[in-house]
Design an enzyme around this catalytic site. Structure first.
Site, PDB file in Angstrom:
ATOM      1  N   ARG A 102       0.879  -1.183   0.000  1.00  0.00           N
ATOM      2  CA  ARG A 102       0.000   0.000   0.000  1.00  0.00           C
ATOM      3  C   ARG A 102       0.904   1.218   0.000  1.00  0.00           C
ATOM      4  O   ARG A 102       1.724   1.402   0.908  1.00  0.00           O
ATOM      5  CB  ARG A 102      -0.903   0.005   1.235  1.00  0.00           C
ATOM      6  N   HIS A 129      -7.357   0.697  -6.358  1.00  0.00           N
ATOM      7  CA  HIS A 129      -7.610  -0.118  -5.161  1.00  0.00           C
ATOM      8  C   HIS A 129      -8.304  -1.410  -5.614  1.00  0.00           C
ATOM      9  O   HIS A 129      -9.474  -1.641  -5.313  1.00  0.00           O
ATOM     10  CB  HIS A 129      -8.479   0.674  -4.176  1.00  0.00           C
ATOM     11  N   GLN A 132     -10.181  -3.858  -3.117  1.00  0.00           N
ATOM     12  CA  GLN A 132     -11.471  -3.352  -2.652  1.00  0.00           C
ATOM     13  C   GLN A 132     -12.549  -3.577  -3.708  1.00  0.00           C
ATOM     14  O   GLN A 132     -13.669  -3.984  -3.396  1.00  0.00           O
ATOM     15  CB  GLN A 132     -11.355  -1.855  -2.328  1.00  0.00           C
ATOM     16  N   ASP A 219     -17.183   7.408  -1.737  1.00  0.00           N
ATOM     17  CA  ASP A 219     -15.913   7.263  -1.005  1.00  0.00           C
ATOM     18  C   ASP A 219     -15.591   8.632  -0.409  1.00  0.00           C
ATOM     19  O   ASP A 219     -16.194   9.650  -0.789  1.00  0.00           O
ATOM     20  CB  ASP A 219     -14.820   6.806  -2.004  1.00  0.00           C
ATOM     21  N   CYS A 259     -16.297   1.768   0.669  1.00  0.00           N
ATOM     22  CA  CYS A 259     -15.109   0.975   1.004  1.00  0.00           C
ATOM     23  C   CYS A 259     -14.685   1.140   2.462  1.00  0.00           C
ATOM     24  O   CYS A 259     -13.994   0.294   3.000  1.00  0.00           O
ATOM     25  CB  CYS A 259     -13.966   1.321   0.061  1.00  0.00           C
ATOM     26  N   ARG A 287     -13.613  -8.380   1.765  1.00  0.00           N
ATOM     27  CA  ARG A 287     -12.182  -8.132   1.520  1.00  0.00           C
ATOM     28  C   ARG A 287     -11.389  -9.397   1.841  1.00  0.00           C
ATOM     29  O   ARG A 287     -10.486  -9.793   1.115  1.00  0.00           O
ATOM     30  CB  ARG A 287     -11.668  -6.975   2.404  1.00  0.00           C
TER      31      ARG A 287
END
Ligand code: CP
Ligand code: NVA
Length: 303
Positions: A102, A129, A132, A219, A259, A287
Site C-alpha cells: 500500500r 484499489h 477493494q 468514497d 469501502c 475483503r
C-alpha cells in the site's frame, strides 16, 4: 495472472474466476472447512499509508490459508530512509513468496513487480484499489446473482476507488455512471478506457448519474495524501452527498457500498449509511474472502 497491480490488468474471465473462488472460500470458512491451500508460504505486507481493513484481512486471510504474514511498515523498513523500491523488490523476493504493498505512486507498485520475482498485490495506491473493487463486485454479485447488465453509480471524488470501479464494473459487463465535480474527474487513462463504451457515463450531475442505479457507491472526499485539501474539497463536493433524497432516484431497493472509512455528514448521510450498514459491512468482510482468492490464484499460478 502474475500480479494484481490494477483492475485494467485483469480480464473478465479472471475477475469472475477470482469471485467464484472467493465465494467458495467464504462458504468453506462459514462451514468450518479448513483450506490451508498455501501452507508454508510467506507474504510481506508493506504499508506506507494507514489501514484497518487491508492489514487485518490480509493477515488473517494469510493465516487461514496456512501462510506466514509479515507486517512491514515503511517507518521501519529502509524504504523509509531512501532505499530504492527496485532493491527492496530484489531482496524481498529472496525471502517471501508474495508481496502486498500500500503506497502513494502506482509506479512504485509496478516497479516492485518489475524488479522482484514474486507476485505483487496492490493494497491501494493513489491510482487504484483493486482488492477493494473485487470485494465490491463480490458483494454486488451475492445480492443480485449476476453483474452483467446492472447499473453501478459512483458519486464523489474521481479517486482510486472511482478509477478501479469504472474499470472493474465495465469489464464485468455493468453499466457505470459516475458523477464528480469539475476538476475531480477520474484518471485520464481510465477515461480513455471507458469513454465510448456502452453504458459509461461521466457527468457533473449526481441526479443524472444515480437514475435507475442498482448499486450506489461513494468514497471519502479527501483520500490519504490529500488531507490538507479537506476544506477546499468540502466546498467543491457540496451537493455530492449520497443521502436518502438522492437515493429516491435510484432503483427501488438499490444497494449502497462504501469501502470505508466513511465520513458521515460528508460523502454519505448518517441515516443512509445506517440504513445500508449490513451491505457495507458485508463488503468489508468480503475483503477477506476476495483477497484469499487472489493469493491462491497468484501463488498457484506461480507454481
Ligand atoms: N477500505 C480499505 O482499504 O480500508 P483500510 O484503509 O482500513 O485498509
Ligand atoms: N480513497 C480512499 C480509500 C481508502 C480505503 C483513500 O485512498 O484514502
Amino acid at each position: 495472472m502474475k500480479h494484481l497491480l490494477k483492475m485494467m490488468d485483469l480480464s473478465k474471465a479472471e475477475i469472475i474466476a477470482i469471485l467464484d473462488l472467493a465465494d467458495q472460500l467464504k462458504y468453506e470458512k462459514k462451514h468450518g472447512i479448513s483450506h490451508r491451500l498455501l501452507e508454508g508460504k510467506s507474504i510481506g505486507l508493506i504499508f506506507q499509508k494507514s489501514s484497518t481493513r487491508t492489514r487485518v484481512s490480509f493477515e488473517t486471510g494469510a493465516y487461514q490459508l496456512g501462510m506466514q504474514s509479515l507486517f512491514l511498515s515503511s517507518r521501519d523498513l529502509q524504504i523509509g530512509r531512501g532505499e530504492p523500491i527496485q532493491d527492496t523488490a530484489r531482496v524481498l523476493s529472496r525471502y517471501l513468496d508474495c508481496i502486498m504493498i500500500r503506497t502513494f505512486a502506482q509506479q512504485e507498485v509496478e516497479d516492485l513487480a518489475a524488479y522482484g520475482s514474486v507476485p505483487v498485490i496492490n493494497g491501494l495506491t493513489d491510482f487504484s484499489h483493486p482488492c477493494q473493487v473485487l470485494a465490491d463486485l463480490m458483494t454486488i454479485r451475492e445480492r443480485y446473482s449476476v453483474l452483467e447488465g446492472l447499473k453501478m453509480c459512483y458519486i464523489g471524488d474521481g479517486d482510486n476507488m472511482a478509477n478501479s470501479l469504472i474499470v472493474g464494473g465495465l469489464k464485468s459487463g455493468m453499466q457505470v455512471s459516475v458523477a464528480t465535480p469539475k476538476g475531480y474527474e477520474p484518471d485520464e487513462s481510465v477515461l480513455a478506457f471507458a469513454n465510448g463504451q456502452e453504458g459509461f457515463v461521466l457527468t457533473q450531475d449526481p441526479k443524472e448519474a444515480i437514475a435507475d442505479a442498482d448499486v450506489v457507491i461513494t468514497d471519502t472526499w479527501a483520500s490519504m495524501g490529500v488531507e490538507s485539501e479537506k476544506e477546499i474539497r468540502q466546498k467543491a463536493f457540496s451537493g455530492y452527498q449520497v443521502n436518502h433524497e438522492l437515493m429516491q432516484l435510484a432503483k427501488a431497493g438499490a444497494m449502497v457500498q462504501h469501502c470505508l472509512p466513511a465520513y458521515r455528514g460528508q460523502e454519505i448521510s448518517e441515516e443512509l449509511f445506517e440504513a445500508h450498514a449490513d451491505e457495507i459491512f458485508e463488503e468489508a468482510e468480503n475483503r477477506l474472502h476476495a483477497q484469499k482468492a487472489v493469493m491462491v490464484k497468484l501463488l498457484q499460478d506461480a507454481r
